[in-house]
Design a protein around this motif. Structure first.
Motif, PDB file in Angstrom:
ATOM      1  N   UNK A 178      -8.047  -6.589   3.076  1.00  0.00           N
ATOM      2  CA  UNK A 178      -9.299  -6.655   3.835  1.00  0.00           C
ATOM      3  C   UNK A 178      -9.600  -5.354   4.558  1.00  0.00           C
ATOM      4  N   UNK A 179      -9.235  -4.228   3.953  1.00  0.00           N
ATOM      5  CA  UNK A 179      -9.442  -2.930   4.595  1.00  0.00           C
ATOM      6  C   UNK A 179     -10.924  -2.597   4.726  1.00  0.00           C
ATOM      7  N   UNK A 180     -11.272  -1.921   5.818  1.00  0.00           N
ATOM      8  CA  UNK A 180     -12.642  -1.474   6.025  1.00  0.00           C
ATOM      9  C   UNK A 180     -12.623  -0.090   6.657  1.00  0.00           C
ATOM     10  N   UNK A 181     -13.709   0.674   6.531  1.00  0.00           N
ATOM     11  CA  UNK A 181     -13.736   2.043   7.055  1.00  0.00           C
ATOM     12  C   UNK A 181     -13.388   2.090   8.544  1.00  0.00           C
ATOM     13  N   UNK A 182     -12.568   3.080   8.899  1.00  0.00           N
ATOM     14  CA  UNK A 182     -12.218   3.276  10.295  1.00  0.00           C
ATOM     15  C   UNK A 182     -10.965   2.550  10.747  1.00  0.00           C
ATOM     16  N   UNK A 183     -10.459   1.635   9.935  1.00  0.00           N
ATOM     17  CA  UNK A 183      -9.229   0.940  10.333  1.00  0.00           C
ATOM     18  C   UNK A 183      -8.043   1.896  10.268  1.00  0.00           C
ATOM     19  N   UNK A 184      -7.037   1.613  11.091  1.00  0.00           N
ATOM     20  CA  UNK A 184      -5.828   2.436  11.127  1.00  0.00           C
ATOM     21  C   UNK A 184      -4.710   1.740  10.362  1.00  0.00           C
ATOM     22  N   UNK A 185      -4.100   2.490   9.434  1.00  0.00           N
ATOM     23  CA  UNK A 185      -3.032   1.958   8.589  1.00  0.00           C
ATOM     24  C   UNK A 185      -1.762   2.768   8.833  1.00  0.00           C
ATOM     25  N   UNK A 186      -0.648   2.079   9.017  1.00  0.00           N
ATOM     26  CA  UNK A 186       0.662   2.732   9.051  1.00  0.00           C
ATOM     27  C   UNK A 186       1.329   2.479   7.713  1.00  0.00           C
ATOM     28  N   UNK A 187       1.551   3.548   6.953  1.00  0.00           N
ATOM     29  CA  UNK A 187       2.186   3.451   5.636  1.00  0.00           C
ATOM     30  C   UNK A 187       3.656   3.840   5.803  1.00  0.00           C
ATOM     31  N   UNK A 188       4.535   2.842   5.839  1.00  0.00           N
ATOM     32  CA  UNK A 188       5.958   3.056   6.105  1.00  0.00           C
ATOM     33  C   UNK A 188       6.688   3.308   4.786  1.00  0.00           C
ATOM     34  N   UNK A 189       7.382   4.441   4.699  1.00  0.00           N
ATOM     35  CA  UNK A 189       7.988   4.834   3.436  1.00  0.00           C
ATOM     36  C   UNK A 189       6.903   5.309   2.499  1.00  0.00           C
ATOM     37  N   UNK A 190       6.035   6.200   2.988  1.00  0.00           N
ATOM     38  CA  UNK A 190       4.818   6.591   2.257  1.00  0.00           C
ATOM     39  C   UNK A 190       5.107   7.450   1.042  1.00  0.00           C
ATOM     40  N   UNK A 191       6.352   7.958   0.920  1.00  0.00           N
ATOM     41  CA  UNK A 191       6.667   8.791  -0.233  1.00  0.00           C
ATOM     42  C   UNK A 191       5.813  10.043  -0.281  1.00  0.00           C
ATOM     43  N   UNK A 192       5.305  10.373  -1.449  1.00  0.00           N
ATOM     44  CA  UNK A 192       4.510  11.583  -1.618  1.00  0.00           C
ATOM     45  C   UNK A 192       3.025  11.366  -1.351  1.00  0.00           C
ATOM     46  N   UNK A 193       2.674  10.185  -0.820  1.00  0.00           N
ATOM     47  CA  UNK A 193       1.332   9.980  -0.290  1.00  0.00           C
ATOM     48  C   UNK A 193       0.346   9.249  -1.156  1.00  0.00           C
ATOM     49  N   UNK A 194       0.755   8.758  -2.330  1.00  0.00           N
ATOM     50  CA  UNK A 194      -0.199   8.118  -3.237  1.00  0.00           C
ATOM     51  C   UNK A 194      -0.986   6.985  -2.607  1.00  0.00           C
ATOM     52  N   UNK A 195      -0.293   6.051  -1.953  1.00  0.00           N
ATOM     53  CA  UNK A 195      -0.976   4.905  -1.342  1.00  0.00           C
ATOM     54  C   UNK A 195      -1.886   5.343  -0.205  1.00  0.00           C
ATOM     55  N   UNK A 196      -1.430   6.329   0.584  1.00  0.00           N
ATOM     56  CA  UNK A 196      -2.232   6.826   1.703  1.00  0.00           C
ATOM     57  C   UNK A 196      -3.523   7.466   1.189  1.00  0.00           C
TER      58      UNK A 196
END
Length: 509
Positions: A293-311
């Protein structure tokens, strides 16, 4: 000759005095260039930051950097490259004593005029390449925008001396401009060295004091959010490194360092897809992100983000602000390097940080979403981890994670040898993980067994990877190729056999 330039002078052969004189002459010439460079700029905030927008950046940047320092209350601090003192005063009002050093007399005099009344500061005009102190003199060495004005040889030599100047367990804080120029102030000549963060971390990790049996361990590091928000510039980097005993403690950090070398990461990406170090790569990221349910402006913490693909994916496709964290310095360095190549509107939505999630602390209710892909096996104390997730998540916020888990079939010896001895993983069952999440405070926990999906995805990944053998072997080695195929094949076997499971967990606070 290049080898001579990249090693300490003490490693040169006895008959190399000719080269030593050349090196010393070059370093002296470089020092004169730097002095001339800074004599052009009058001692002011704008000249220190080399930006005509300094007044807008300074306070936020100072607050961010000061808040990132280890506790220095009552401690002895050495400030290198102190300049006019924009950090000196902030350090001195908390520290027990500050030694402020700069090689420009006019800058030090300006610093002394503004901060001399504090009474706990020694002001010193000196070239840091010639500076020396007795062992164990300081608790913290603070360096801001200094190393980029030193040659590689000078940086490594200084780091080695800093290691001896620190008390046991002491800290080095360093902040530098990486990759390219950041400020917009006109420069007729720019003798600055814009290194990569990986180069700085490798320099730190090469330091070793044989007398004290200590080396540097990078505790944390990140790109400066102030520059990201103002300019979309992710290339202002800072590190905190700690002096520690050199013995390998056999912890999970050691396992990760061995597993996630730069070469090893790039090999994994050949399986998972570019920028991804998680099962299914972009395919599963696209599927799982759609459930949040992501929407613009929300803050996400990507734990174990690796090389950044998901971010990158969540910032680009959902307009979310993503804070990616990982314990692997190499993962974060690659993520930041690739972040620098994104469009400016994407850059402004991303921050990457090296940190141990169990040691870090963020404000309560900071994030709308926490996203964690296949990183939990690296973490021993899952109870503390889930408690932190609960605190950091906003009320009504969502957390999604996938986790390699124990299956219901007894473990074979080869399974245990790989998972526990080679990788140092800490595994639990899907049910145990669900219970731990509930114990942390989450009331709505949806746990799913995705083992069959893992098998299907891994088979697809191997099928796609096999035809790339020739190109892979040309870049890496046949042994690496065979090892990757064997690992994926073993995981498929262990999962089909029931020794291993792949779980997903969707929770709402």
């Amino acid at each position: 000759w290049l080898l001579c330039r990249s090693n300490h002078l003490s490693s040169l052969p006895i008959d190399s005095s000719f080269f030593i004189h050349i090196i010393m002459a070059e370093d002296a010439e470089m020092r004169n260039k730097m002095k001339t460079y800074w004599q052009v700029h009058k001692p002011s905030l704008e000249s220190m930051m080399l930006s005509d927008q300094a007044v807008y950046l300074a306070e936020n940047e100072q607050n961010e950097i000061i808040s990132y320092l280890p506790n220095y209350r009552g401690k002895k601090v050495l400030e290198l490259g102190a300049g006019i003192g924009r950090f000196t005063s902030r350090l001195a009002v908390v520290a027990g004593h500050v030694t402020a050093v700069d090689f420009m007399e006019s800058y030090i005099q300006e610093n002394k005029k503004d901060n001399g009344h504090l009474g706990n500061i020694d002001f010193k005009t000196a070239d840091v390449t010639k500076l020396d102190y007795p062992p164990g003199s300081f608790d913290i060495v603070f360096s801001n925008w200094l190393l980029m004005y030193l040659t590689d040889v000078e940086v490594e030599a200084l780091m080695g001396r800093v290691l001896t100047w620190l008390k046991p367990g002491g800290y080095l804080f360093m902040r530098e401009s990486c990759y390219h120029q950041s400020g917009n102030k006109k420069r007729d000549e720019n003798p600055t060295f814009y290194r990569t963060p990986l180069q700085y971390s490798q320099m730190l990790q090469r330091q070793y004091d044989a007398v004290a049996d200590t080396n540097f361990k990078i505790i944390k590091g990140k790109n400066i959010i102030t520059y990201i928000q103002y300019h979309g510039n992710p290339n202002q980097l800072c590190f905190v490194a700690q002096s520690q005993q050199s013995k390998n403690d056999g912890s999970g950090v050691g396992h990760q360092a061995r597993q996630y070398t730069i070469e090893g990461i790039k090999q994994y990406e050949r399986m998972y897809g570019h920028n991804y170090i998680c099962t299914g790569g972009e395919q599963t990221t696209r599927n799982f992100a759609s459930r949040l349910g992501l929407s613009p402006g929300q803050r996400v913490l990507d734990v174990g983000c690796g090389t950044g693909g998901s971010a990158f994916f969540m910032a680009r496709h959902y307009g979310a602000y993503v804070h990616g964290i990982d314990l692997s310095t190499n993962m974060i360095h690659l993520a930041i390097e690739r972040d620098g190549k994104q469009e400016i509107e994407i850059k402004k939505k991303l921050q990457f940080e090296i940190t141990d999630v169990l040691e870090t602390c963020y404000d309560e209710s900071s994030y709308d979403v926490i996203y964690c892909r296949d990183a939990v096996p690296h973490i021993q104390d899952k109870e503390i981890l889930f408690q932190k997730f609960y605190r950091w998540l906003k009320p009504g916020g969502k957390m999604f994670m996938t986790d390699f888990c124990l299956g219901k079939t007894p473990m074979s010896e080869d399974f245990k040898a790989y998972m526990f001895n080679r990788r140092g993983y800490s595994l639990q069952s899907i049910e145990s993980c669900r219970s731990a999440l509930e114990k942390a405070g989450f009331k709505q926990v949806v746990a799913e067994d995705r083992s069959q999906q893992l098998v299907t995805i891994h088979k697809q990944e191997v099928e796609t990877f096999i035809p790339t053998e020739e190109a892979f072997v040309a870049e890496f080695s046949r042994r690496d190729f065979n090892d990757l195929v064997k690992t994926w094949t073993d995981v498929i076997h262990w999962t089909e056999d029931g020794q291993m499971a792949w779980g997903s967990f969707t929770v709402t606070k």
